[in-house]
Design a protein around this motif. Structure first.
Motif, mmCIF file in Angstrom:
data_model
loop_
_atom_site.group_PDB
_atom_site.id
_atom_site.type_symbol
_atom_site.label_atom_id
_atom_site.label_comp_id
_atom_site.label_asym_id
_atom_site.label_seq_id
_atom_site.Cartn_x
_atom_site.Cartn_y
_atom_site.Cartn_z
ATOM 1 N N PRO A 173 0.813 -1.223 0.000
ATOM 2 C CA PRO A 173 0.000 0.000 0.000
ATOM 3 C C PRO A 173 0.855 1.287 0.000
ATOM 4 C CG PRO A 173 -0.821 -1.552 1.639
ATOM 5 C CD PRO A 173 0.489 -2.090 1.143
ATOM 6 N N ILE A 174 2.000 1.234 0.616
ATOM 7 C CA ILE A 174 2.884 2.404 0.632
ATOM 8 C C ILE A 174 3.538 2.574 -0.729
ATOM 9 C CG2 ILE A 174 4.961 3.401 1.690
ATOM 10 C CD1 ILE A 174 2.352 3.428 3.443
ATOM 11 N N ARG A 175 3.899 1.473 -1.354
ATOM 12 C CA ARG A 175 4.474 1.569 -2.701
ATOM 13 C C ARG A 175 3.450 2.151 -3.669
ATOM 14 N NH1 ARG A 175 6.291 -3.800 -1.391
ATOM 15 N NH2 ARG A 175 5.352 -4.679 -3.275
ATOM 16 N N GLU A 176 2.156 1.845 -3.468
ATOM 17 C CA GLU A 176 1.109 2.438 -4.316
ATOM 18 C C GLU A 176 1.069 3.966 -4.144
ATOM 19 O OE1 GLU A 176 -0.807 1.253 -6.746
ATOM 20 O OE2 GLU A 176 0.293 -0.634 -6.505
ATOM 21 N N ILE A 177 1.217 4.430 -2.913
ATOM 22 C CA ILE A 177 1.274 5.882 -2.671
ATOM 23 C C ILE A 177 2.464 6.475 -3.414
ATOM 24 C CG2 ILE A 177 1.700 7.645 -0.900
ATOM 25 C CD1 ILE A 177 0.107 5.827 1.053
ATOM 26 N N LEU A 178 3.581 5.798 -3.375
ATOM 27 C CA LEU A 178 4.771 6.286 -4.072
ATOM 28 C C LEU A 178 4.558 6.313 -5.580
ATOM 29 C CD1 LEU A 178 7.461 4.468 -1.910
ATOM 30 C CD2 LEU A 178 6.886 6.911 -1.874
ATOM 31 N N PHE A 179 3.868 5.322 -6.127
ATOM 32 C CA PHE A 179 3.571 5.322 -7.559
ATOM 33 C C PHE A 179 2.719 6.529 -7.950
ATOM 34 C CE2 PHE A 179 4.278 0.573 -7.482
ATOM 35 C CZ PHE A 179 5.461 0.640 -8.200
ATOM 36 N N ASP A 180 1.835 6.956 -7.052
ATOM 37 C CA ASP A 180 0.987 8.103 -7.340
ATOM 38 C C ASP A 180 1.791 9.396 -7.489
ATOM 39 O OD1 ASP A 180 -1.239 6.487 -7.325
ATOM 40 O OD2 ASP A 180 -1.844 7.027 -5.285
ATOM 41 N N LEU A 181 3.018 9.417 -7.004
ATOM 42 C CA LEU A 181 3.881 10.600 -7.132
ATOM 43 C C LEU A 181 4.575 10.669 -8.481
ATOM 44 C CD1 LEU A 181 5.855 10.360 -3.747
ATOM 45 C CD2 LEU A 181 3.774 11.674 -4.188
ATOM 46 N N MET A 182 4.572 9.580 -9.208
ATOM 47 C CA MET A 182 5.437 9.431 -10.369
ATOM 48 C C MET A 182 4.841 10.008 -11.641
ATOM 49 S SD MET A 182 7.046 5.695 -9.654
ATOM 50 C CE MET A 182 7.798 5.305 -8.080
ATOM 51 N N ASP A 183 4.823 11.336 -11.702
ATOM 52 C CA ASP A 183 4.420 12.045 -12.912
ATOM 53 C C ASP A 183 4.886 13.494 -12.812
ATOM 54 O OD1 ASP A 183 2.741 13.275 -11.096
ATOM 55 O OD2 ASP A 183 0.912 12.916 -12.203
ATOM 56 N N GLY A 184 4.838 14.172 -13.929
ATOM 57 C CA GLY A 184 5.088 15.602 -13.934
ATOM 58 C C GLY A 184 6.529 16.030 -14.159
ATOM 59 N N VAL A 185 7.444 15.102 -14.332
ATOM 60 C CA VAL A 185 8.826 15.440 -14.663
ATOM 61 C C VAL A 185 9.177 14.595 -15.887
ATOM 62 C CG1 VAL A 185 11.219 15.565 -13.854
ATOM 63 C CG2 VAL A 185 9.338 15.886 -12.229
ATOM 64 N N SER A 186 9.138 15.240 -17.047
ATOM 65 C CA SER A 186 9.195 14.500 -18.309
ATOM 66 C C SER A 186 10.466 13.688 -18.502
ATOM 67 C CB SER A 186 8.994 15.451 -19.484
ATOM 68 O OG SER A 186 9.969 16.482 -19.447
ATOM 69 N N ALA A 187 11.598 14.149 -18.031
ATOM 70 C CA ALA A 187 12.849 13.416 -18.257
ATOM 71 C C ALA A 187 13.224 12.504 -17.084
ATOM 72 C CB ALA A 187 13.976 14.393 -18.539
ATOM 73 N N ALA A 188 12.292 12.294 -16.162
ATOM 74 C CA ALA A 188 12.578 11.432 -15.006
ATOM 75 C C ALA A 188 12.523 9.970 -15.409
ATOM 76 C CB ALA A 188 11.572 11.695 -13.899
ATOM 77 N N ARG A 189 13.411 9.175 -14.823
ATOM 78 C CA ARG A 189 13.312 7.719 -14.911
ATOM 79 C C ARG A 189 12.706 7.289 -13.586
ATOM 80 N NH1 ARG A 189 19.385 6.831 -15.951
ATOM 81 N NH2 ARG A 189 19.032 7.151 -13.801
ATOM 82 N N TRP A 190 11.414 7.034 -13.608
ATOM 83 C CA TRP A 190 10.692 6.677 -12.390
ATOM 84 C C TRP A 190 11.069 5.259 -11.987
ATOM 85 C CZ3 TRP A 190 8.832 10.800 -10.228
ATOM 86 C CH2 TRP A 190 8.444 11.873 -11.028
ATOM 87 N N GLN A 191 11.155 5.020 -10.704
ATOM 88 C CA GLN A 191 11.487 3.701 -10.187
ATOM 89 C C GLN A 191 10.319 2.749 -10.437
ATOM 90 O OE1 GLN A 191 14.652 4.379 -9.864
ATOM 91 N NE2 GLN A 191 14.939 3.597 -7.823
#
Length: 191
Positions: A10-28
């Protein structure tokens, strides 16, 4: 190799919700979401085995109970290269970090010189991306990040393999933290 704690799904799901808005980011990806206690680096097999034995003796009265607490970044010369979610309270994690550091010393590893800062990396940024406005906007948008308390019940020794798509992590050994934890977990390693 590195030593870390793994947030529950459930915490990893919260972290996934952060993963947007920086176009050149390599999201984990899911496999990469962890809270590092100690980077070890490359070691020969005998020293890795010594480390696994020493880590098997790291115990706490109870598994750490923490929360997600804000976001931040690391970088150099005005350029952001890492976005992360903070983890609190720092004191319980600093105590565990000190115990892990002692285990590393027992295995003959040099001491860690960097100050320990509990966090979960959510993105790495390309050099060109870190100087633009997007990282700052992301930090402002997620500054109030918070979660319900959650437990980190296992100490994990990982092996990292670099590939084209980024690092892939393999669990080498896992030990329970908290009441009832025994050194028996140290025998479950595959170095």
């Amino acid at each position: 190799m590195f030593i870390a704690l793994r947030p529950p799904p459930p915490i990893r799901e919260i972290l996934f919700d952060l993963m947007d808005g920086v176009s050149a980011a390599r999201w984990q990806d899911d496999e990469q979401l962890h809270l590092t206690l100690r980077f070890v680096g490359e070691v020969e097999r005998p020293q890795a085995e010594d480390l696994a034995v020493a880590l098997g003796h790291v115990h706490l009265p109870a598994a750490p109970i923490v929360t997600l607490a804000g976001v931040g970044s690391f970088g150099q010369r005005g350029r952001v290269d890492t976005l992360w979610a903070g983890v609190a309270p720092a004191a319980v994690l600093a105590d565990l970090h000190a115990r892990v550091e002692r285990a590393c010393a027992q295995a003959g590893l040099p001491p860690e010189r960097r100050r320990y800062h509990p966090h979960v990396t959510v993105a790495r940024l390309a050099r060109s991306a870190g100087a633009g406005p997007e990282p700052g906007e992301w930090l402002a948008r997620h500054a109030a990040l918070a979660s319900e308390p959650f437990a980190l019940p296992h100490l994990i020794l990982y092996r990292s393999h670099l590939a084209r798509g980024g690092a892939a992590y393999e669990t080498v050994a896992r030990w329970p933290l908290g009441t009832g934890a025994t050194a028996a977990g140290s025998h479950g390693y595959d170095i």
